[in-house]
Design an enzyme around this catalytic site. Sequence first.
Site, PDB file in Angstrom:
ATOM      1  N   SER A 124       0.836  -1.191   0.000  1.00 22.34           N
ATOM      2  CA  SER A 124       0.000   0.000   0.000  1.00 22.34           C
ATOM      3  C   SER A 124       0.879   1.253   0.000  1.00 22.34           C
ATOM      4  CB  SER A 124      -0.966  -0.046   1.188  1.00 22.34           C
ATOM      5  OG  SER A 124      -2.006   0.884   1.050  1.00 22.34           O
ATOM      6  N   ASP A 220      -9.635  -6.002  -4.485  1.00 25.84           N
ATOM      7  CA  ASP A 220      -9.188  -4.792  -3.798  1.00 25.84           C
ATOM      8  C   ASP A 220      -9.929  -3.586  -4.380  1.00 25.84           C
ATOM      9  OD1 ASP A 220      -7.715  -2.513  -2.893  1.00 25.84           O
ATOM     10  OD2 ASP A 220      -5.947  -3.779  -2.601  1.00 25.84           O
ATOM     11  N   HIS A 248      -7.662  -5.972  -0.011  1.00 25.34           N
ATOM     12  CA  HIS A 248      -6.516  -5.093   0.233  1.00 25.34           C
ATOM     13  C   HIS A 248      -5.722  -5.631   1.418  1.00 25.34           C
ATOM     14  CE1 HIS A 248      -4.293  -1.377  -0.284  1.00 25.34           C
ATOM     15  NE2 HIS A 248      -4.360  -1.150   1.022  1.00 25.34           N
TER      16      HIS A 248
END
Length: 278
Positions: A124, A220, A248
Amino acid sequence: MTIRIPSGEEADYTLHLPRILCLHGGGTNARIFRMQCRVLERFLRSTFRFVYAEAPFAAQPGSDVTSVYKDHGPFKAWLRCTAADPDRSAQEVVKKINLSIATAMYDDDMRGATGEWIALLGFSQGAKVAASILYAQQTIQQRLGERAATRPRFRFAVLMAGRGPLVWLLPETSSGPGSIPMGLVDAASPSMLDSEPELPTDSTEHMLRLPTLHVHGLRDPGLSLHRRLLRSYCQSDSVSLVEWEGEHRVPLKTKDVTAVVDQIYALARDTGVLDSWC
């Protein structure tokens, strides 16, 4: 703060191994990322040494973090997550990121590790920073050539659920008009921008040409943004892609992790880290 492989015999045999520097997502920390990467690390620990860096800035955790890791704070971030976060200058952010990275590497050296730093692995916001570090390295190599050899030379980056734009992390030129390549943003910008900067149509200066492995969860919510990082910021002949049926998060199931492991080994061979499958 760095999170290490447990002490004892298990730690000793990794001291000489090539090292992967791991960067956690925004609103988590190194300890949490170590837990999130536990299966991936287990598959690779006979060949690589994982070292987890801690981001410099306090941050609010997301609901997906607190639902599992609420007792594992404090929570940190590499960049401003949203415009509501405290303002910091680009110079300050770059300085603190560099210090966090240098501290993680120094601490590992002091524990007796001697392996080459060969790769970055980020999730991320950590993936955005990992890609940006690799871009900064690429820029330094272009400018300095052989004189850049004394700096750590990462061969590739593993980018899990990373989004653009890339962040300009060179402190000596991180502010001032015209100092940042078109398509990049300075380090003071929130990392969760609703819109990305305009990309140049007549230049590839914003493109990352060093090898990257992209890991995308097909469920995601940010998948389209992760694909944009791959397509718009990474040169097509330097990318590898693993897609898996997940949200995610970092893959945990064996079939998903082995797909990532296979590609990491392939990149390690292709970039000269490994001569053959280990």
